[in-house]
Design an enzyme around this catalytic site. Structure first.
Site, PDB file in Angstrom:
ATOM      1  N   ARG A  25      -4.095 -10.087   4.244  1.00 50.67           N
ATOM      2  CA  ARG A  25      -4.559 -11.401   4.715  1.00 50.67           C
ATOM      3  C   ARG A  25      -3.409 -12.324   5.105  1.00 50.67           C
ATOM      4  NH1 ARG A  25      -8.972 -10.404   0.706  1.00 50.67           N
ATOM      5  NH2 ARG A  25     -10.900 -10.395   1.895  1.00 50.67           N
ATOM      6  N   HIS A  45       0.838  -1.210   0.000  1.00 49.47           N
ATOM      7  CA  HIS A  45       0.000   0.000   0.000  1.00 49.47           C
ATOM      8  C   HIS A  45       0.873   1.261   0.000  1.00 49.47           C
ATOM      9  CE1 HIS A  45      -2.806  -2.906   2.193  1.00 49.47           C
ATOM     10  NE2 HIS A  45      -3.528  -2.540   1.156  1.00 49.47           N
TER      11      HIS A  45
HETATM   12  P1  AMP Z   1      -6.637  -3.869  -0.330  1.00 55.99           P
HETATM   13  O1  AMP Z   1      -6.419  -2.991   0.850  1.00 55.99           O
HETATM   14  O2  AMP Z   1      -6.139  -5.264  -0.150  1.00 55.99           O
HETATM   15  O3  AMP Z   1      -8.029  -3.791  -0.877  1.00 55.99           O
HETATM   16  O4  AMP Z   1      -5.703  -3.292  -1.480  1.00 55.99           O
HETATM   17  C1  AMP Z   1      -5.716  -1.935  -1.799  1.00 55.99           C
HETATM   18  C2  AMP Z   1      -4.821  -1.705  -2.986  1.00 55.99           C
HETATM   19  O5  AMP Z   1      -3.504  -2.145  -2.652  1.00 55.99           O
HETATM   20  C3  AMP Z   1      -5.226  -2.481  -4.236  1.00 55.99           C
HETATM   21  O6  AMP Z   1      -5.010  -1.658  -5.380  1.00 55.99           O
HETATM   22  C4  AMP Z   1      -4.274  -3.637  -4.221  1.00 55.99           C
HETATM   23  O7  AMP Z   1      -4.032  -4.184  -5.502  1.00 55.99           O
HETATM   24  C5  AMP Z   1      -3.020  -2.967  -3.681  1.00 55.99           C
HETATM   25  N1  AMP Z   1      -2.098  -3.961  -3.128  1.00 55.99           N
HETATM   26  C6  AMP Z   1      -2.354  -4.900  -2.199  1.00 55.99           C
HETATM   27  N2  AMP Z   1      -1.266  -5.660  -1.987  1.00 55.99           N
HETATM   28  C7  AMP Z   1      -0.301  -5.193  -2.816  1.00 55.99           C
HETATM   29  C8  AMP Z   1       1.055  -5.564  -3.075  1.00 55.99           C
HETATM   30  N3  AMP Z   1       1.633  -6.575  -2.450  1.00 55.99           N
HETATM   31  N4  AMP Z   1       1.742  -4.846  -3.997  1.00 55.99           N
HETATM   32  C9  AMP Z   1       1.154  -3.816  -4.649  1.00 55.99           C
HETATM   33  N5  AMP Z   1      -0.103  -3.420  -4.443  1.00 55.99           N
HETATM   34  C10 AMP Z   1      -0.834  -4.093  -3.537  1.00 55.99           C
END
Ligand code: AMP
Length: 287
Positions: free
Chosen positions: A196, A45
């Site tokens: 997760r 993030h």
């Molecule tokens: P989330 O909080 O899991 O809904 O993710 C929010 C944003 O962070 C989304 O655009 C995800 O694709 C991005 N994201 C989550 N994990 C990663 C990662 N390991 N590398 C790059 N972006 C990520």
């Protein structure tokens, strides 16, 4: 303006407060990038925030665990919530503000609209296992884009199908925002960072890097022009043998996400979802 400060960063809890700030920035000639998240922030993030700063002077990070993208049996209630730590990380990363609305601000009584998705949302990957997921993602992203009036939205390739769905939607609905992709940030052992991952037991955490390793080997075989069907079947078996329940591991066209049968159908993306214990992990790489 209804804003508060937590850990040294401005928090907007209402659309009106966010819009007022964005209006001021735009009036001053400053562009704005939005980074939509569900919180429990990790380095992936933070990399999105850093990428946002390459495009825009101002960065808003939204933190909203969106109920409509979870099925009833999924982990909405126990999804990790670490708001104060998240704010501290965002100050350090140089974000300007956090949009942290209560559920009623996003879904007031009587809310009755969903975005209907075709194309990359209906190709039989995540949508096969989470049939209402993208409808919820697209609805909340559409709202966030129009609420914020941001110029850019930064999304991770980690959620590759989501990236394609949201990019398509922003274009198709003329939402006036440019979706910018960022490559997946990984742990040193190759595991894609994810909120997760903290659900994993020590034993399962030790197995988890196998997913990336198997995909890398598969990508190498495909580049070597091994027959694609056999190479994919072998990789699927390897993941199952390693102890995962495999939802899918597939080779797809990197843009349309349509099935491919040979290297010449490419560019190819490998996409995977697998469960271990009660944790579901997704990942993808380019061939
Ligand atoms: P989330 O909080 O899991 O809904 O993710 C929010 C944003 O962070 C989304 O655009 C995800 O694709 C991005 N994201 C989550 N994990 C990663 C990662 N390991 N590398 C790059 N972006 C990520």
């Amino acid at each position: 303006m209804e804003e508060t400060i937590v850990a040294g960063i401005t928090i907007f809890e209402t659309v009106a407060a966010m819009r007022e700030a964005v209006g001021g920035w735009h009036a001053a000639g400053e562009e704005v990038a939005l980074v939509p998240t569900m919180g429990a922030l990790h380095e992936g993030h933070i990399a999105l925030v850093t990428e946002g700063r390459r495009h825009a002077r101002r960065i808003i990070v939204s933190i909203f665990v969106n109920p409509t993208q979870f099925a009833p049996h999924e982990d909405f209630k126990k999804y990790p919530r670490t708001f104060d730590e998240d704010c501290a990380k965002l100050v350090a990363a140089g974000a300007d503000a956090v949009f942290f609305p209560p559920v009623e601000e996003m879904y007031p009584a009587g809310f009755a609209t969903r975005v209907l998705l075709l194309g990359p949302a209906a190709v039989g990957l995540e949508d096969r296992f989470r049939p209402t997921h993208f409808e919820g993602v697209a609805t909340i992203c559409c709202k966030l884009f129009t609420q914020s009036r941001a110029d850019y939205a930064i999304f991770g390739e980690k959620d590759y199908q989501q990236l394609k769905v949201v990019t398509r939607m922003a274009e198709d609905l003329d939402l006036g925002i440019r979706v910018v992709p960022l490559a997946t940030i990984r742990e040193a052992d190759g595991l894609a960072m994810s909120s997760r991952n903290r659900y994993l037991s020590a034993e399962h955490r030790a197995l988890a890097p196998a997913l990336h390793r198997v995909m890398q080997d598969l990508a190498a075989r495909i580049r070597n022009e091994d027959p694609l069907f056999q190479a994919v079947a072998d990789a699927q078996n390897e993941i199952i043998t390693a102890g995962f329940e495999l939802d899918y591991l597939e080779a797809r066209h990197a843009e349309t996400l349509a099935p491919v049968t040979a290297l010449t159908d490419g560019p190819i993306r490998l996409l995977l979802a697998a469960r271990i214990g009660s944790t579901r992990l997704i990942d993808n790489i380019a061939v």
